[in-house]
Design an enzyme around this catalytic site. Structure first.
Site, PDB file in Angstrom:
ATOM      1  N   LYS A  13       0.827  -1.214   0.000  1.00 29.45           N
ATOM      2  CA  LYS A  13       0.000   0.000   0.000  1.00 29.45           C
ATOM      3  C   LYS A  13       0.862   1.266   0.000  1.00 29.45           C
ATOM      4  O   LYS A  13       0.614   2.179  -0.770  1.00 29.45           O
ATOM      5  CB  LYS A  13      -0.919   0.053   1.237  1.00 29.45           C
ATOM      6  N   ARG A  88      -9.492   0.808   8.932  1.00 24.93           N
ATOM      7  CA  ARG A  88      -8.991  -0.534   9.258  1.00 24.93           C
ATOM      8  C   ARG A  88     -10.014  -1.344  10.033  1.00 24.93           C
ATOM      9  O   ARG A  88      -9.745  -2.506  10.343  1.00 24.93           O
ATOM     10  CB  ARG A  88      -7.734  -0.398  10.101  1.00 24.93           C
ATOM     11  N   ARG A 127      11.783  -5.805   5.126  1.00 23.95           N
ATOM     12  CA  ARG A 127      11.593  -4.390   4.776  1.00 23.95           C
ATOM     13  C   ARG A 127      12.501  -3.505   5.629  1.00 23.95           C
ATOM     14  O   ARG A 127      12.702  -3.742   6.807  1.00 23.95           O
ATOM     15  CB  ARG A 127      10.126  -4.007   5.026  1.00 23.95           C
ATOM     16  N   ARG A 160      11.472  -1.351  11.096  1.00 20.46           N
ATOM     17  CA  ARG A 160      10.429  -0.931  12.022  1.00 20.46           C
ATOM     18  C   ARG A 160      10.279  -1.978  13.122  1.00 20.46           C
ATOM     19  O   ARG A 160      10.353  -3.176  12.852  1.00 20.46           O
ATOM     20  CB  ARG A 160       9.098  -0.791  11.271  1.00 20.46           C
ATOM     21  N   ARG A 171       0.130  -8.803  13.522  1.00 20.68           N
ATOM     22  CA  ARG A 171      -0.509  -7.813  12.642  1.00 20.68           C
ATOM     23  C   ARG A 171      -1.363  -8.500  11.574  1.00 20.68           C
ATOM     24  O   ARG A 171      -2.426  -8.002  11.210  1.00 20.68           O
ATOM     25  CB  ARG A 171       0.560  -6.932  11.973  1.00 20.68           C
TER      26      ARG A 171
HETATM   27  P1  AMP Z   1       0.896   0.890   9.039  1.00 21.91           P
HETATM   28  O1  AMP Z   1       2.097   1.725   8.777  1.00 21.91           O
HETATM   29  O2  AMP Z   1      -0.310   1.333   8.241  1.00 21.91           O
HETATM   30  O3  AMP Z   1       1.156  -0.586   8.915  1.00 21.91           O
HETATM   31  O4  AMP Z   1       0.495   1.159  10.573  1.00 21.91           O
HETATM   32  C1  AMP Z   1       1.367   0.855  11.636  1.00 21.91           C
HETATM   33  C2  AMP Z   1       0.586   0.699  12.935  1.00 21.91           C
HETATM   34  O5  AMP Z   1      -0.100   1.933  13.227  1.00 21.91           O
HETATM   35  C3  AMP Z   1      -0.512  -0.347  12.909  1.00 21.91           C
HETATM   36  O6  AMP Z   1      -0.025  -1.656  13.196  1.00 21.91           O
HETATM   37  C4  AMP Z   1      -1.446   0.160  14.006  1.00 21.91           C
HETATM   38  O7  AMP Z   1      -0.910  -0.090  15.302  1.00 21.91           O
HETATM   39  C5  AMP Z   1      -1.374   1.671  13.793  1.00 21.91           C
HETATM   40  N1  AMP Z   1      -2.407   2.120  12.824  1.00 21.91           N
HETATM   41  C6  AMP Z   1      -2.193   2.696  11.604  1.00 21.91           C
HETATM   42  N2  AMP Z   1      -3.355   2.999  11.018  1.00 21.91           N
HETATM   43  C7  AMP Z   1      -4.333   2.596  11.860  1.00 21.91           C
HETATM   44  C8  AMP Z   1      -5.754   2.623  11.814  1.00 21.91           C
HETATM   45  N3  AMP Z   1      -6.411   3.091  10.747  1.00 21.91           N
HETATM   46  N4  AMP Z   1      -6.432   2.111  12.877  1.00 21.91           N
HETATM   47  C9  AMP Z   1      -5.792   1.640  13.956  1.00 21.91           C
HETATM   48  N5  AMP Z   1      -4.469   1.576  14.067  1.00 21.91           N
HETATM   49  C10 AMP Z   1      -3.727   2.051  13.035  1.00 21.91           C
END
Ligand code: AMP
Length: 215
Positions: A13, A88, A127, A160, A171
């Protein structure tokens, strides 16, 4: 155009969103990026969110919906946007629908990047992100020219915390349980388009571009 990019962690994404946002002139809104910045800046949102993020769990819906509400107030989001990593949960999708509805707007399209589980695990655990400019690398198929350093800005590449194996598994579980129902949410509104995310990034980009050009 108001676009949602759906897909499991590691489905590409972020990589696709950067390119789509450039090509179609849409602001790229990534809740993950906003949260990581809030953690770095140690502002209240970051302090609240950090524990959930490190464990690979979702940050509570009300925090995310507030964050989005604030972000939508920026002038650049008025003409359209590309959402990456949001919504999400079904509660977030309903909240978004309501928020936009109040201004007579709606989501135009939700593209879902579909990738096999083993491929997701492989991609996530290898990554690396540039600590300077945020460029994304992958040690398996997109490694930097100099080990550990960004090709673009020379910044240090980091993994990360939530890309470590145990957290990655968590996740993916969270995705299946809480985010996958969104496919039904957008499917029932005839807004969903499926994309084969196992294909090379250039091919995925072509497929998404073709869909958007048809809109
Ligand atoms: P990402 O970079 O999109 O994978 O997000 C990293 C982390 O941020 C996720 O594992 C969640 O802990 C938190 N996070 C990001 N976006 C959301 C969302 N829309 N709802 C809840 N938690 C989020």
């Amino acid at each position: 155009m108001r676009l949602v990019l759906l897909g499991a962690p590691g489905s590409g994404k972020g990589t696709q969103a950067k390119q789509i946002s450039q090509k179609f002139g849409l602001p790229h809104i990534s809740t993950g990026d906003i949260l990581r910045q809030a953690v770095k800046d140690a502002i209240p949102l970051g302090l609240e969110a950090r524990g959930y993020m490190d464990r690979g769990e979702l940050v509570p819906d009300h925090l995310i919906l507030n964050l989005i509400k604030e972000r939508f107030k920026s002038p650049d989001a008025q003409k359209g946007f590309l959402l990456d990593g949001f919504p999400r949960t079904v509660a977030q999708a309903s909240g978004l629908e309501e928020m936009l509805g109040q201004q007579g707007m709606k989501i135009d399209l939700a593209c879902s990047l579909n990738v096999d589980r083993e491929e997701l695990i492989k991609r996530l655990t290898s990554r690396r992100i540039c600590s300077g400019c945020g460029a994304i690398y992958n040690l398996l198929f997109q490694s930097p020219q100099k080990e550990g350093l960004c090709d673009k800005c020379g910044g240090r590449l980091e993994q990360r915390v939530d890309d470590q194996r145990q957290t990655v598994e968590n996740r993916l579980e969270v995705y299946l349980r809480q985010t996958q129902p969104l496919l039904e949410f957008y499917g029932s509104r005839s807004l969903l388009r499926d994309i084969n995310g196992n294909a090379p990034p250039e091919k995925v980009f072509q497929d998404i571009s073709a869909i958007l050009q048809g809109k």
